[in-house]
Design a protein around this motif. Sequence first.
Motif, PDB file in Angstrom:
ATOM      1  N   SER A 204       0.828  -1.203   0.000  1.00 23.98           N
ATOM      2  CA  SER A 204       0.000   0.000   0.000  1.00 23.98           C
ATOM      3  C   SER A 204       0.865   1.255   0.000  1.00 23.98           C
ATOM      4  CB  SER A 204      -0.916   0.013   1.226  1.00 23.98           C
ATOM      5  OG  SER A 204      -0.148   0.082   2.414  1.00 23.98           O
ATOM      6  N   SER A 205       0.281   2.320  -0.476  1.00 19.02           N
ATOM      7  CA  SER A 205       0.908   3.644  -0.424  1.00 19.02           C
ATOM      8  C   SER A 205      -0.213   4.649  -0.208  1.00 19.02           C
ATOM      9  CB  SER A 205       1.672   3.934  -1.724  1.00 19.02           C
ATOM     10  OG  SER A 205       0.792   3.898  -2.835  1.00 19.02           O
ATOM     11  N   THR A 206       0.114   5.920  -0.233  1.00 17.06           N
ATOM     12  CA  THR A 206      -0.911   6.936  -0.053  1.00 17.06           C
ATOM     13  C   THR A 206      -1.013   7.809  -1.287  1.00 17.06           C
ATOM     14  OG1 THR A 206       0.680   8.439   0.985  1.00 17.06           O
ATOM     15  CG2 THR A 206      -0.594   7.010   2.443  1.00 17.06           C
ATOM     16  N   MET A 207      -2.142   8.479  -1.399  1.00 10.21           N
ATOM     17  CA  MET A 207      -2.395   9.343  -2.556  1.00 10.21           C
ATOM     18  C   MET A 207      -3.277  10.501  -2.099  1.00 10.21           C
ATOM     19  SD  MET A 207      -4.374   8.292  -6.077  1.00 10.21           S
ATOM     20  CE  MET A 207      -5.927   7.996  -5.197  1.00 10.21           C
ATOM     21  N   LEU A 208      -2.873  11.714  -2.403  1.00 10.90           N
ATOM     22  CA  LEU A 208      -3.674  12.872  -2.042  1.00 10.90           C
ATOM     23  C   LEU A 208      -4.789  13.089  -3.065  1.00 10.90           C
ATOM     24  CD1 LEU A 208      -1.085  15.494  -0.739  1.00 10.90           C
ATOM     25  CD2 LEU A 208      -2.204  13.594   0.437  1.00 10.90           C
ATOM     26  N   VAL A 209      -5.972  13.456  -2.549  1.00 16.84           N
ATOM     27  CA  VAL A 209      -7.144  13.658  -3.403  1.00 16.84           C
ATOM     28  C   VAL A 209      -7.766  15.019  -3.088  1.00 16.84           C
ATOM     29  CG1 VAL A 209      -9.413  12.783  -4.072  1.00 16.84           C
ATOM     30  CG2 VAL A 209      -7.602  11.177  -3.425  1.00 16.84           C
ATOM     31  N   PRO A 210      -7.796  15.946  -4.056  1.00 20.71           N
ATOM     32  CA  PRO A 210      -8.459  17.243  -3.831  1.00 20.71           C
ATOM     33  C   PRO A 210      -9.974  17.073  -3.834  1.00 20.71           C
ATOM     34  CG  PRO A 210      -7.670  17.090  -6.090  1.00 20.71           C
ATOM     35  CD  PRO A 210      -7.193  15.854  -5.393  1.00 20.71           C
ATOM     36  N   VAL A 211     -10.644  17.734  -2.890  1.00 23.39           N
ATOM     37  CA  VAL A 211     -12.090  17.561  -2.727  1.00 23.39           C
ATOM     38  C   VAL A 211     -12.771  18.922  -2.673  1.00 23.39           C
ATOM     39  CG1 VAL A 211     -13.908  16.698  -1.212  1.00 23.39           C
ATOM     40  CG2 VAL A 211     -11.814  15.370  -1.516  1.00 23.39           C
ATOM     41  N   ASP A 212     -13.898  19.038  -3.353  1.00 24.55           N
ATOM     42  CA  ASP A 212     -14.720  20.240  -3.300  1.00 24.55           C
ATOM     43  C   ASP A 212     -16.144  19.811  -2.950  1.00 24.55           C
ATOM     44  OD1 ASP A 212     -16.123  22.563  -3.596  1.00 24.55           O
ATOM     45  OD2 ASP A 212     -15.402  23.041  -5.602  1.00 24.55           O
ATOM     46  N   VAL A 213     -16.565  20.120  -1.727  1.00 26.85           N
ATOM     47  CA  VAL A 213     -17.887  19.693  -1.254  1.00 26.85           C
ATOM     48  C   VAL A 213     -18.833  20.892  -1.183  1.00 26.85           C
ATOM     49  CG1 VAL A 213     -18.981  18.118   0.399  1.00 26.85           C
ATOM     50  CG2 VAL A 213     -16.518  18.139   0.209  1.00 26.85           C
ATOM     51  N   SER A 214     -18.488  21.954  -1.858  1.00 21.07           N
ATOM     52  CA  SER A 214     -19.381  23.114  -1.879  1.00 21.07           C
ATOM     53  C   SER A 214     -20.685  22.748  -2.584  1.00 21.07           C
ATOM     54  CB  SER A 214     -18.710  24.284  -2.593  1.00 21.07           C
ATOM     55  OG  SER A 214     -18.440  23.960  -3.954  1.00 21.07           O
ATOM     56  N   LEU A 215     -21.744  23.485  -2.260  1.00 24.58           N
ATOM     57  CA  LEU A 215     -23.063  23.187  -2.831  1.00 24.58           C
ATOM     58  C   LEU A 215     -23.045  23.297  -4.345  1.00 24.58           C
ATOM     59  CD1 LEU A 215     -25.977  22.497  -2.139  1.00 24.58           C
ATOM     60  CD2 LEU A 215     -26.469  24.945  -2.015  1.00 24.58           C
ATOM     61  N   LYS A 216     -22.257  24.217  -4.875  1.00 21.97           N
ATOM     62  CA  LYS A 216     -22.176  24.384  -6.327  1.00 21.97           C
ATOM     63  C   LYS A 216     -21.514  23.187  -6.987  1.00 21.97           C
ATOM     64  CE  LYS A 216     -20.361  27.486  -9.897  1.00 21.97           C
ATOM     65  NZ  LYS A 216     -19.604  28.741 -10.171  1.00 21.97           N
ATOM     66  N   ALA A 217     -20.437  22.675  -6.388  1.00 22.35           N
ATOM     67  CA  ALA A 217     -19.701  21.558  -6.988  1.00 22.35           C
ATOM     68  C   ALA A 217     -20.358  20.208  -6.703  1.00 22.35           C
ATOM     69  CB  ALA A 217     -18.263  21.550  -6.457  1.00 22.35           C
ATOM     70  N   ALA A 218     -21.006  20.087  -5.548  1.00 21.91           N
ATOM     71  CA  ALA A 218     -21.605  18.802  -5.156  1.00 21.91           C
ATOM     72  C   ALA A 218     -22.979  19.060  -4.556  1.00 21.91           C
ATOM     73  CB  ALA A 218     -20.702  18.083  -4.162  1.00 21.91           C
TER      74      ALA A 218
ATOM     75  N   SER B 298     -25.500  17.210  -4.449  1.00 20.43           N
ATOM     76  CA  SER B 298     -26.113  16.007  -3.871  1.00 20.43           C
ATOM     77  C   SER B 298     -25.028  14.970  -3.605  1.00 20.43           C
ATOM     78  CB  SER B 298     -27.159  15.426  -4.830  1.00 20.43           C
ATOM     79  OG  SER B 298     -26.533  14.965  -6.030  1.00 20.43           O
ATOM     80  N   LEU B 299     -25.378  13.941  -2.826  1.00 22.78           N
ATOM     81  CA  LEU B 299     -24.430  12.865  -2.561  1.00 22.78           C
ATOM     82  C   LEU B 299     -24.100  12.114  -3.847  1.00 22.78           C
ATOM     83  CD1 LEU B 299     -22.793  11.217  -0.496  1.00 22.78           C
ATOM     84  CD2 LEU B 299     -24.816   9.770  -0.163  1.00 22.78           C
ATOM     85  N   ARG B 300     -25.081  11.984  -4.744  1.00 23.59           N
ATOM     86  CA  ARG B 300     -24.838  11.329  -6.026  1.00 23.59           C
ATOM     87  C   ARG B 300     -23.789  12.103  -6.836  1.00 23.59           C
ATOM     88  NH1 ARG B 300     -29.556  11.219  -7.599  1.00 23.59           N
ATOM     89  NH2 ARG B 300     -30.119   8.994  -7.587  1.00 23.59           N
ATOM     90  N   ALA B 301     -23.957  13.416  -6.883  1.00 23.98           N
ATOM     91  CA  ALA B 301     -23.011  14.247  -7.636  1.00 23.98           C
ATOM     92  C   ALA B 301     -21.625  14.203  -7.012  1.00 23.98           C
ATOM     93  CB  ALA B 301     -23.517  15.690  -7.687  1.00 23.98           C
ATOM     94  N   LEU B 302     -21.570  14.237  -5.667  1.00 24.38           N
ATOM     95  CA  LEU B 302     -20.276  14.172  -4.983  1.00 24.38           C
ATOM     96  C   LEU B 302     -19.579  12.842  -5.265  1.00 24.38           C
ATOM     97  CD1 LEU B 302     -18.163  15.166  -2.973  1.00 24.38           C
ATOM     98  CD2 LEU B 302     -19.601  14.259  -1.123  1.00 24.38           C
ATOM     99  N   THR B 303     -20.322  11.743  -5.237  1.00 28.53           N
ATOM    100  CA  THR B 303     -19.734  10.425  -5.482  1.00 28.53           C
ATOM    101  C   THR B 303     -19.193  10.308  -6.895  1.00 28.53           C
ATOM    102  OG1 THR B 303     -21.338   9.462  -3.926  1.00 28.53           O
ATOM    103  CG2 THR B 303     -20.139   7.940  -5.351  1.00 28.53           C
ATOM    104  N   LYS B 304     -19.944  10.799  -7.872  1.00 30.31           N
ATOM    105  CA  LYS B 304     -19.489  10.735  -9.260  1.00 30.31           C
ATOM    106  C   LYS B 304     -18.233  11.582  -9.471  1.00 30.31           C
ATOM    107  CE  LYS B 304     -23.892   9.656 -11.548  1.00 30.31           C
ATOM    108  NZ  LYS B 304     -24.907  10.093 -12.539  1.00 30.31           N
ATOM    109  N   THR B 305     -18.253  12.799  -8.962  1.00 33.43           N
ATOM    110  CA  THR B 305     -17.085  13.672  -9.110  1.00 33.43           C
ATOM    111  C   THR B 305     -15.874  13.081  -8.399  1.00 33.43           C
ATOM    112  OG1 THR B 305     -18.502  15.615  -9.240  1.00 33.43           O
ATOM    113  CG2 THR B 305     -16.186  15.991  -8.699  1.00 33.43           C
TER     114      THR B 305
END
Length: 289
Positions: free
Chosen positions: A227-241, A243-250
């Motif tokens: 195993s190793s690690t990997m950084l993931v940028p996340v945007d959980v703002s209402l505009k970007a996500a 809904s939970l469906r939209a957040l999961t897909k993105t």
Amino acid sequence: DGKQQVEPAENVGNFTLNITDGTEDEDAVELRNVLLSHFGLAQKPFQIEALRQRDGQTRIFFLFDLMVVDARSLTILVDNLWHLYADSEAQLPNTALSLPRYVALDTERRKDIEQKRREDKFWSTLCDREPEDGGMYPHPQIPLAVDQDPRYGHISRLSSSITVDKWRRICKLCRDEGLTESSLVFACYIAVLASWSSTKKFTMNAALFSRDVNLHTGASDLVGNLSSTMLVPVDVSLKAAPSLRALTKTLQDTVLRCMDHSVCTSGTDTMARLNKRDNMMGRAVAPFV
């Protein structure tokens, strides 16, 4: 020197199984707690104990140090142990690939100049630029209930479960949406953090299990810490996500894109670049995994 070493089988020697006689159900809980409290880096990388109960049954406890095995390895080990537990004469499949051989193949692949160039271009945007210019934001900003040194805080584990039927329905919904179950679980975790975080754009740390069957078909059967690690940028703002469906897909698209650019680049590399950008060497860049 801190590097993993694989001991030849002839150097390992015989394993002695300690058996403890118990009388009550509480003895199993007590033995488990004792094993966990004493199991650390000073011990061997694994430990197996047995508790002989009053009804004649024997309960087996297996402990493995996650410094030497990853989640996939634990699954392989437990499956093999179950086979041997059910039939002590069972023949386990021979592994066609050794851990040192796989590491050598992976090391050779990391020398790919073109792949390194692609990855450097990808991560330079995220790690070298400031957040307002397209770079990665800091980790979730979670408020402290008590103003104290976080090094001395108490960590407790919370758990819950769902029924098998409900999980099957969730899996079907994911398949219908073209999503993986792990992407949904990751999105749920992020949504919870975002509800507490003062910022809705942040960086997460994801575990990456590097078992590439394209390097060798036996990679999926290896036991070791790959195993190793990997950084993931996340945007959980209402505009970007919205809904939970939209957040999961993105999130799934982002994770796949980061994985594609993590062949030669580890999370350690990207965290070092972020610390250099912010002039904060030694900082815990992404403590949320």
